[in-house]
Design an enzyme around this catalytic site. Sequence first.
Site, PDB file in Angstrom:
ATOM      1  N   HIS A 128       0.915  -1.115  -0.015  1.00 60.21           N
ATOM      2  CA  HIS A 128       0.278  -0.141  -0.009  1.00 60.21           C
ATOM      3  C   HIS A 128       0.992   1.286  -0.018  1.00 60.21           C
ATOM      4  O   HIS A 128       1.867   1.240   0.489  1.00 60.21           O
ATOM      5  CB  HIS A 128      -0.973  -0.029   1.407  1.00 60.21           C
ATOM      6  N   ASP A 205       3.647  -3.920   8.180  1.00 53.06           N
ATOM      7  CA  ASP A 205       2.216  -3.258   7.959  1.00 53.06           C
ATOM      8  C   ASP A 205       0.991  -4.383   8.327  1.00 53.06           C
ATOM      9  O   ASP A 205       0.853  -4.999   7.155  1.00 53.06           O
ATOM     10  CB  ASP A 205       1.897  -2.648   6.725  1.00 53.06           C
ATOM     11  N   GLN A 208      -4.403  -5.125   8.081  1.00 51.77           N
ATOM     12  CA  GLN A 208      -4.856  -5.783   6.557  1.00 51.77           C
ATOM     13  C   GLN A 208      -5.187  -6.679   7.488  1.00 51.77           C
ATOM     14  O   GLN A 208      -5.039  -8.504   6.964  1.00 51.77           O
ATOM     15  CB  GLN A 208      -4.491  -5.342   5.164  1.00 51.77           C
ATOM     16  N   LYS A 231     -10.274  -0.575  10.437  1.00 50.79           N
ATOM     17  CA  LYS A 231     -10.098  -1.691   9.917  1.00 50.79           C
ATOM     18  C   LYS A 231     -10.183  -2.702  11.228  1.00 50.79           C
ATOM     19  O   LYS A 231     -11.058  -3.992  10.612  1.00 50.79           O
ATOM     20  CB  LYS A 231      -8.971  -2.298   9.698  1.00 50.79           C
ATOM     21  N   CYS A 369      -4.456   2.227  -3.439  1.00 54.85           N
ATOM     22  CA  CYS A 369      -3.590   2.809  -2.879  1.00 54.85           C
ATOM     23  C   CYS A 369      -2.265   2.359  -3.305  1.00 54.85           C
ATOM     24  O   CYS A 369      -1.242   1.408  -2.352  1.00 54.85           O
ATOM     25  CB  CYS A 369      -4.115   3.257  -1.347  1.00 54.85           C
TER      26      CYS A 369
HETATM   27  N1  7TS Z   1      -1.854  -0.930   4.785  1.00 62.33           N
HETATM   28  C1  7TS Z   1      -2.422  -1.706   4.045  1.00 62.33           C
HETATM   29  C2  7TS Z   1      -2.206  -3.001   3.380  1.00 62.33           C
HETATM   30  C3  7TS Z   1      -3.750  -0.787   4.045  1.00 62.33           C
HETATM   31  O1  7TS Z   1      -4.814  -1.720   3.889  1.00 62.33           O
HETATM   32  C4  7TS Z   1      -3.992   0.635   4.628  1.00 62.33           C
HETATM   33  C5  7TS Z   1      -5.064   1.489   4.079  1.00 62.33           C
HETATM   34  C6  7TS Z   1      -3.544   1.126   5.215  1.00 62.33           C
HETATM   35  C7  7TS Z   1      -1.598   0.809   5.141  1.00 62.33           C
HETATM   36  C8  7TS Z   1      -3.455   2.536   5.387  1.00 62.33           C
HETATM   37  O2  7TS Z   1      -4.262   2.578   6.251  1.00 62.33           O
HETATM   38  P1  7TS Z   1      -4.710   4.643   6.815  1.00 62.33           P
HETATM   39  O3  7TS Z   1      -5.978   3.673   8.024  1.00 62.33           O
HETATM   40  O4  7TS Z   1      -3.452   4.327   7.619  1.00 62.33           O
HETATM   41  O5  7TS Z   1      -5.754   4.837   6.304  1.00 62.33           O
HETATM   42  N2  7TS Z   1      -6.101   0.826   3.268  1.00 62.33           N
HETATM   43  C9  7TS Z   1      -7.395   1.036   2.273  1.00 62.33           C
HETATM   44  C10 7TS Z   1      -7.427   0.818   1.826  1.00 62.33           C
HETATM   45  O6  7TS Z   1      -7.550  -0.767   1.374  1.00 62.33           O
HETATM   46  N3  7TS Z   1      -9.233   1.420   1.179  1.00 62.33           N
HETATM   47  O7  7TS Z   1      -8.830   2.126   2.036  1.00 62.33           O
HETATM   48  C11 7TS Z   1      -7.904   2.040   2.398  1.00 62.33           C
END
Ligand code: 7TS
Length: 411
Positions: A128, A205, A208, A231, A369
Amino acid sequence: MKQAVSFFDVWKIRQDFPILSENVGGKPLVYFDNAASSQVPKVVIERISKYLSQEHANIHRGVHYLSQKATNSYEAARERVKRFINARDPSECIFVRGCTEAINLVAYSFGKAFIQEGDEILITQMEHHANLVPWQVVAEERKAKLKIIPMNENGELILEEYESLLSERTKIIAITHVSNALGTINPIKEMIKIAHKFNIPVCVDGAQAVPHLKVDVQDLDADFYAFSGHKVFAPTGIGVLYGKKEWLEKMPPYQTGGGMIRRVTFEKTKYAAIPEKFEAGTPPIMPAIGLGAAIDYLDSIDFNAACEYEKELLEYATKSLCEIEGVRIIGNAREKASVISFVIDGIHPHDIGTILDKYGIAIRAGHHCAQPVMDFYNVPATARVSLAFYNTKEEIDKLVEAVKKTIEIFS
Ligand code: 7TS
């Protein structure tokens, strides 16, 4: 001996999530955008409401009753996080705004302390942007090199290439535990073991992974592990950076100001110990307490049974979508979490998403992303269905019908 199969009552679980009874455009909501943000159970909403109506105050600084109560609740949430990921100590769990901030913290602070000209940073082809851009920036600033662990057509990392990329120049490896665009579950434990043979720390990371897998940072031996609350059934505005004490103690603060100091004079500031060293300013108190309540909720259900149930849903959805002529799934790793990216020849994923929305079905369409992943498969975007344990086979059947209708409309 026959093994007991735990029964997962999804209809009972659904009662815990008020939003799942909502209608969208006159149709019952079918929520398949869990990889972007999961929904929030009633107990978390109630906990936040209780905090706001009975406990709200700023923490750590007050001698008064409310401030102490808020401080206790905030620190109790940290204790829950420690338990949730099996950290050795709560001080290794830093509260941040989200996974993005957690990774930026490591990239900035670790980069400043340990990365020099000519060094190398290793990431993967399926990151990501949150686990790519911060490292790219650090590499540029420190005149280091960003190297990429490649993947195969199925969306699996090529481990032989990974080993051959490691050298004494490699200062850190940043890998996603589960890909948000492909669903691939990476063999993190094995990869960390290999990295540690060369004394290279690994930043995982976990955004997910935490909603779908039981994560144990000690068992993985991760040096850093980042995730977001929103999440994993908590509100937005909270995330966690787990870091091994021995690293966090050697790293400089990421932000400075109040709350992270031991002593300030105009000449010099002495910083507080971890975790406060990395929590400058008023932290996200309410969302942290919400995250604590979400963890309590996960403890209250049979999480292993939920994971098994989700696996069944993933198999059912994958099979059902594959049977539709014209649908092609992007990412066919052997080990997958419940994310299904797909494309349909001749229909833009945004159109798929827009039509499904008319049926009350929420999916995501775009590059997620993860533009290098889209480039790898030579697609501009995908449609993405991401499941949670509160989804049902009936909802997947609705999705299949709506996808068939979409194809009809465009043919
Ligand atoms: N890493 C992964 C693997 C992600 O899927 C996401 C967000 C992030 C980092 C960033 O997380 P945040 O909470 O700091 O934004 N992924 C997604 C997605 O897949 N659709 O919307 C956000």
